[in-house]
Motif scaffolding. Sequence first.
Motif, PDB file in Angstrom:
ATOM      1  N   PRO A  66     -29.326  91.247  46.237  1.00 24.65           N
ATOM      2  CA  PRO A  66     -28.054  91.128  45.522  1.00 24.65           C
ATOM      3  C   PRO A  66     -27.991  89.796  44.781  1.00 24.65           C
ATOM      4  N   PRO A  67     -27.350  89.769  43.628  1.00 25.39           N
ATOM      5  CA  PRO A  67     -27.215  88.492  42.931  1.00 25.39           C
ATOM      6  C   PRO A  67     -26.273  87.547  43.674  1.00 25.39           C
ATOM      7  N   SER A  68     -26.589  86.271  43.615  1.00 19.08           N
ATOM      8  CA  SER A  68     -25.696  85.263  44.195  1.00 19.08           C
ATOM      9  C   SER A  68     -24.505  85.020  43.279  1.00 19.08           C
ATOM     10  N   ARG A  69     -24.722  85.283  41.989  1.00 15.77           N
ATOM     11  CA  ARG A  69     -23.656  85.139  40.997  1.00 15.77           C
ATOM     12  C   ARG A  69     -23.903  86.155  39.902  1.00 15.77           C
ATOM     13  N   GLY A  70     -22.834  86.547  39.228  1.00 12.73           N
ATOM     14  CA  GLY A  70     -22.972  87.512  38.156  1.00 12.73           C
ATOM     15  C   GLY A  70     -22.840  88.936  38.663  1.00 12.73           C
ATOM     16  N   ARG A  71     -23.121  89.881  37.790  1.00 12.49           N
ATOM     17  CA  ARG A  71     -22.966  91.287  38.178  1.00 12.49           C
ATOM     18  C   ARG A  71     -24.047  92.147  37.533  1.00 12.49           C
TER      19      ARG A  71
END
Length: 263
Positions: A66-71
Motif C-alpha cells: 500500500p502507498p504511504s501517501r497518495g492514492r
Amino acid sequence: MAAPRPVPDTTDAPLIALHDVAVRFGQQEVLSDIHLALHSGRITTLIGPNGAGKSTLARVILGIVPPSRGRVTRRTGLRIGYMPQRIKIDDSLPLTVDGFLALGMAGATRARRDALGRAGVAHLRRRAVQALSGGEMQRVLLARALLRKPDLLVLDEPAQGVDVAGQDALYGLLAEVRDELRCGILLISHDLHLVMAATDDVVCLHHHICCSGTPEAVSRDPAFRDMFPGHPATNLALYTHEHDHEHDLHGNVDCAEHHHHDH
C-alpha cells in the motif's frame, strides 16, 4: 524488431493510475511523487538502475504494497496477470507444464492449452517442468499470466538471463499479445538493449519519476542521459529491428533473413 504500433485509444480511462504516491519503509522513502497511468493497448516500460524502486512500484501496482501517501485508482473489475522473474519448483516434485498451470488456476484444460498456444509452447504441455530450458520456462510463465485473461500484464525483468535474440522474440510476442487481447503491458527492466525499441512509453525511475514519454523523447532527456551515461540509446540507437524473420524459443533465426539495425 519494429517498434509496436501506437494504439489510439488512450483517451479512455486508465486501467490503473497512481496519484502522488510515496512508499516509505521505516525511515527510508523508497518512492516519492509518483504520478503514473497505464492504459489499454499500450506497452509501458519501467526502467532504472538496480535499487531505484522498480520492484516496489510494481508491488504497488499489483496491490501488494500500500502507498504511504497518495492514492491508487483501478478500473472496476481490473484483472492483472503477473509474470515473475523466476519461480522455484522443487526438483523432486513430478510436475508437468499442464499440472503447473493448473496449480495457479484450476479450470478447463482447453483454457490452459489455449494459453500455452498463445505463448508459443503448446507442444510442451506434457513436458516435465524441470526439463524446460530457460527460454521455455519463460514462455510457460507468460502462459500462466495469460490464463487470467488480463486487462494488464505485468512482467518483472522478463528477459533476465536470456540472450538478445531471445529477448527480441519475447518482445515481438508481447506486441502480438497486446494487439490480440487489447491489454496494457507493463515491463520492468534495467536492461535497455531492446527495450527502447519494443515499447510505446518509457518511465525512467530513480525513487521518483525522472522522465517519461516516448522512447525517442526519453532518449533525449538529460535525466535519462545522466542515468545511463554513454549508453547507445542516448544517441538514439534504439535498436530498431525489421522483423522479416522469426526466432525460435532459443533465439535462433528461423530463416535466412538478416537483422537490420538502424544506428
